[in-house]
Design an enzyme around this catalytic site. Structure first.
Site, PDB file in Angstrom:
ATOM      1  N   GLU A 176      -2.802 -29.237   6.121  1.00 65.18           N
ATOM      2  CA  GLU A 176      -4.102 -29.854   5.820  1.00 65.18           C
ATOM      3  C   GLU A 176      -4.103 -31.372   5.620  1.00 65.18           C
ATOM      4  O   GLU A 176      -4.450 -31.859   4.536  1.00 65.18           O
ATOM      5  CB  GLU A 176      -4.718 -29.170   4.593  1.00 65.18           C
ATOM      6  CG  GLU A 176      -5.094 -27.732   4.847  1.00 65.18           C
ATOM      7  CD  GLU A 176      -5.876 -27.094   3.710  1.00 65.18           C
ATOM      8  OE1 GLU A 176      -5.990 -27.710   2.634  1.00 65.18           O
ATOM      9  OE2 GLU A 176      -6.397 -25.980   3.912  1.00 65.18           O
ATOM     10  N   GLU A 284      -4.846 -20.202   7.672  1.00 69.46           N
ATOM     11  CA  GLU A 284      -5.487 -19.955   6.376  1.00 69.46           C
ATOM     12  C   GLU A 284      -6.912 -19.492   6.596  1.00 69.46           C
ATOM     13  O   GLU A 284      -7.700 -20.160   7.266  1.00 69.46           O
ATOM     14  CB  GLU A 284      -5.495 -21.200   5.483  1.00 69.46           C
ATOM     15  CG  GLU A 284      -4.177 -21.493   4.795  1.00 69.46           C
ATOM     16  CD  GLU A 284      -4.319 -22.539   3.701  1.00 69.46           C
ATOM     17  OE1 GLU A 284      -5.435 -22.638   3.113  1.00 69.46           O
ATOM     18  OE2 GLU A 284      -3.333 -23.242   3.435  1.00 69.46           O
TER      19      GLU A 284
END
Length: 385
Positions: A176, A284
């Protein structure tokens, strides 16, 4: 007519068999460093088995032997692998690495599954005490304390050299990246890819974008991932895109209700992947045990199965150190996790029993890849049921 039906069956089989890898994200290796006062050095290097751990072998056994999962994303911290005293690069904390390798080997060698190596650092290094916002952005030349793009490449070259003989290991370049220039995300990714290939590692690489590598935002904003991330070069053509996609109103995964339609929000990304002949993993996604999430999580999993651009997924999250806490839902944080045996704070069944088993497990493909190297083209699909 027999030939027509045979051809049609073949086409339908090829269209539906796009998921080669399915499993869970193992989150606990990044635990033990958070500080409400953002105190640098908190929890470093940390005590293995007390402050953090990578996996529970017993839980991996359940996920492989009973649930027939073949993919685990194993989180770790750069600051534990490469202590700030020596800096990001090729100098490792060998004790920490040995613990990490033990977990990866258990997944890949002992259980015969695949493992994504996940530096859970948000493209930052030197201070994980207030993740995801603390630490210097890797490659930020205006920050004298920041690790350089070259150091990031050195780190990945060293890590790749230690796993280049294990075809079941997948290199997830970074968790991320956010709040940085997309050009820098690309530069850091490319440095890592170059170093991995220079280390004689042909392993599958999965590469993040900017803005938390969100699928819904891939083509949006003034500096979107879609504008630059197709410019990476991999001489082996074995790099996929790493996507995260949550279904709550702000796409954070932090709320009880799922309200964001995955088909609508992933359409632009899927078109971009197809246009650029690229594959993706969603490493995710997840949700609570609310009715809305029980309805929408299957929509996301089925969307991946129905679109050949997606070849694998890991749900967020399992891990030995969650206890009653939840990897979702900060407005109701003690529902348990996807770890087998997890319970909520009141002793009731956790998300493993209320979300994984009834909602996600029925959608795990009965056939997955269980042999051969991980790759963007997948391998032979077989059943372990």
């Amino acid at each position: 007519m027999k030939l027509v039906f045979s051809a049609l069956a073949s086409l339908l089989s090829g269209a539906s068999a796009t998921i080669y890898y399915a499993g869970v994200a193992e989150s606990s290796g990044e635990f033990g460093v958070w500080s409400a006062t953002q105190t640098p050095g908190t929890g470093l290097p940390g005590r293995f088995g007390v402050d953090y751990a990578f996996i529970s072998e017993a839980a991996v056994d359940v996920h492989v032997d009973q649930n027939h999962l073949n993919l685990f994303r194993v989180a770790f911290l750069l600051e534990r692998m490469c202590p700030p005293a020596t800096g990001l690069g090729a100098a490792f904390n060998e004790t920490h690495f040995d613990y990490f390798k033990e977990a990866v080997d258990y997944i890949t060698v002992t259980k015969g599954a695949y493992a994504i190596l996940d530096p859970h650092n948000y493209m930052r290094y030197n201070d994980p005490s207030y993740q995801p916002f603390s630490g210097s952005v890797i490659g930020n030349t205006s920050d004298s304390t920041a690790a350089t793009t070259e150091q990031f490449g050195e780190f990945w070259g060293e890590l790749a050299s230690r796993f280049n003989d294990n075809e079941r290991v997948i290199f997830g370049l970074m968790n991320e990246p956010h709040d940085m220039a997309t050009s820098l995300v690309l530069a850091n990714n490319q440095a890592a890819i170059d170093a991995i290939r220079a280390a004689n590692a042909s392993n599958l690489i999965i590469m993040p974008g900017n803005s938390w590598t969100g699928g819904h935002s891939w083509t949006e904003g003034s500096d979107p991932s879609s504008a630059l991330l197709n410019q990476f070069k991999d001489p082996l053509n074995n790099t996929a895109i790493d996507i995260h996609e949550y279904l709550d109103y702000d796409f954070s995964g932090g709320h009880l209700e799922c309200v964001s339609d995955p088909e609508t929000n992933l359409a632009a990304l899927t078109a971009w992947l197809k246009e650029n002949n690229l594959k993706a993993f969603i490493t995710e996604f997840g949700g609570s045990n609310s009715t809305s999430c029980q309805e929408m999580l299957p929509d996301l999993i089925n969307y991946m199965a129905d679109n050949a651009e997606y070849i694998g997924w890991t749900a967020w999250a399992a891990g030995p150190f969650w206890g009653p806490n939840s990897p979702c839902c900060t407005n109701s944080t003690q529902l348990g996790s996807l770890e087998p045996g997890s319970t909520a704070v009141d002793g009731s069944p956790g998300l493993y029993d209320t979300v994984w088993l009834p909602v996600i497990q029925p959608l795990v493909p009965t056939e997955l890849q269980w042999s051969g190297p991980a790759s963007i083209s997948g391998g032979e699909l077989t059943s372990r049921a």
